[in-house]
Scaffold this motif. Structure first.
Motif, PDB file in Angstrom:
ATOM      1  N   UNK A  13       0.583  -1.232   0.091  1.00 46.03           N
ATOM      2  CA  UNK A  13       0.060   0.128  -0.103  1.00 46.03           C
ATOM      3  C   UNK A  13       0.722   1.240  -0.010  1.00 46.03           C
ATOM      4  N   UNK A  14       2.232   1.216  -0.326  1.00 44.25           N
ATOM      5  CA  UNK A  14       2.960   2.350  -0.497  1.00 44.25           C
ATOM      6  C   UNK A  14       3.498   2.522  -1.748  1.00 44.25           C
ATOM      7  N   UNK A  15       3.253   3.460  -2.150  1.00 40.05           N
ATOM      8  CA  UNK A  15       4.052   4.252  -3.570  1.00 40.05           C
ATOM      9  C   UNK A  15       5.378   3.954  -3.611  1.00 40.05           C
ATOM     10  N   UNK A  16       6.131   3.207  -4.436  1.00 39.94           N
ATOM     11  CA  UNK A  16       7.507   3.299  -4.449  1.00 39.94           C
ATOM     12  C   UNK A  16       8.072   4.549  -5.351  1.00 39.94           C
ATOM     13  N   UNK A  17       7.258   4.153  -6.683  1.00 36.84           N
ATOM     14  CA  UNK A  17       7.674   5.374  -7.701  1.00 36.84           C
ATOM     15  C   UNK A  17       6.320   5.472  -8.264  1.00 36.84           C
ATOM     16  N   UNK A  37      15.407   1.445   0.082  1.00 34.85           N
ATOM     17  CA  UNK A  37      14.009   1.396   0.270  1.00 34.85           C
ATOM     18  C   UNK A  37      13.169   2.295  -0.616  1.00 34.85           C
ATOM     19  N   UNK A  38      13.943   2.982  -1.816  1.00 36.62           N
ATOM     20  CA  UNK A  38      13.033   3.815  -2.620  1.00 36.62           C
ATOM     21  C   UNK A  38      12.765   2.894  -4.033  1.00 36.62           C
ATOM     22  N   UNK A  39      13.049   1.633  -3.899  1.00 36.69           N
ATOM     23  CA  UNK A  39      12.444   1.030  -5.331  1.00 36.69           C
ATOM     24  C   UNK A  39      13.493   0.667  -6.312  1.00 36.69           C
ATOM     25  N   UNK A  40      14.514   0.694  -5.939  1.00 36.71           N
ATOM     26  CA  UNK A  40      15.609   0.444  -7.078  1.00 36.71           C
ATOM     27  C   UNK A  40      15.452  -1.056  -7.502  1.00 36.71           C
ATOM     28  N   UNK A  54       1.940  -1.739 -11.383  1.00 34.12           N
ATOM     29  CA  UNK A  54       0.720  -1.172 -10.976  1.00 34.12           C
ATOM     30  C   UNK A  54      -0.008  -0.357 -11.932  1.00 34.12           C
ATOM     31  N   UNK A  55       0.982   0.021 -12.832  1.00 30.32           N
ATOM     32  CA  UNK A  55       0.489   0.739 -13.937  1.00 30.32           C
ATOM     33  C   UNK A  55       1.480   1.007 -14.783  1.00 30.32           C
ATOM     34  N   UNK A 203      13.416   9.186  -5.612  1.00 29.89           N
ATOM     35  CA  UNK A 203      13.320   9.690  -4.256  1.00 29.89           C
ATOM     36  C   UNK A 203      12.608   8.697  -3.267  1.00 29.89           C
ATOM     37  N   UNK A 204      12.474   9.354  -2.071  1.00 29.94           N
ATOM     38  CA  UNK A 204      11.737   8.353  -1.170  1.00 29.94           C
ATOM     39  C   UNK A 204      10.139   8.585  -1.180  1.00 29.94           C
ATOM     40  N   UNK A 205       9.660   9.706  -1.850  1.00 28.97           N
ATOM     41  CA  UNK A 205       8.212   9.909  -2.001  1.00 28.97           C
ATOM     42  C   UNK A 205       7.778   9.236  -3.337  1.00 28.97           C
ATOM     43  N   UNK A 206       8.169   9.838  -4.545  1.00 28.54           N
ATOM     44  CA  UNK A 206       7.787   8.933  -5.766  1.00 28.54           C
ATOM     45  C   UNK A 206       9.114   9.254  -6.651  1.00 28.54           C
TER      46      UNK A 206
END
Length: 211
Positions: A13-17, A37-40, A54-55, A203-206
């Motif tokens: 439920x957390x958007x990585x990017x 943790x940013x999604x690499x 997801x998309x 980045x950590x948010x998107x």
């Protein structure tokens, strides 16, 4: 050409990017940067088809990888956190096994390749008896035997000393100059010329791509 179009990846439920787009053309080395943790790794798993975004979509030579999955996988070499080597075989036997699948490289000297990755003298030791760093070096040795145009490498410099990093960088440059594509994550500062190297910064948010 590899093209990622508006990729979104969600984990627990957390958007990585989100809406991440970039193109990697033949001759490019693309470094993915970002804090842990940013999604690499998640991005690489999506690109190679181990996870579903997801998309968004991923295109290889203009075709969605979902429609050319078999041929796409035949043209990529992925080395992730798990080495993918056979623990019951020696370092040399692992390379012999891989070499048998790439007959065009049967002329290469496997002992020289093991020396390139700092494993001279370890050729006949079962890889289960090697350290984690040495096992990773066995996995990386497969790069010298790969004719796949796309290399996707998650932290290839982990447990590798400075001289080993220089050897790998030279190999990446050679692969790119021969028309290949290298995607890699690393916390190391690369010494590769800017004419070959591009960067994606997550980045950590998107995730935002700057290529």
């Amino acid at each position: 050409m590899l093209h990622c179009k508006k990729l979104t990846c969600v984990h627990e439920d957390r958007i990585l990017f989100k809406d991440l787009s970039f193109t990697a053309n033949p001759g490019m080395i693309v470094q993915v940067e970002g804090l842990n943790g940013v999604g690499k790794t998640s991005l690489f798993r999506v690109i190679i088809g181990l996870s579903t975004p997801y998309a968004g979509d991923i295109f290889w030579h203009g075709k969605s990888i979902s429609t050319v999955r078999d041929s796409f996988h035949q043209q990529l070499l992925y080395i992730g956190h798990k080495t993918g080597i056979k623990p019951e075989l020696t370092a040399l036997e692992n390379l012999q096994f891989f070499q048998a699948m790439h007959a065009s490289h049967l002329h290469l000297n496997l002992w020289d390749i093991l020396e390139n990755v700092g494993l001279a003298g370890y050729e006949d030791i079962t890889t289960s008896q090697l350290s984690a760093g040495q096992q990773r070096r066995v996995a990386l040795a497969r790069l010298w035997l790969s004719d796949c145009p796309l290399w996707v490498l998650d932290e290839p410099f982990s447990a590798i000393d400075k001289s080993g990093i220089a050897v790998l960088e030279a190999l990446f440059i050679k692969h790119a100059q021969n028309g290949g594509i290298v995607l890699l994550t690393t916390h190391q500062d690369l010494t590769i010329d800017d004419s070959l190297l591009s960067k994606i910064i997550l980045t950590k948010t998107i995730g935002n791509a700057y290529v």
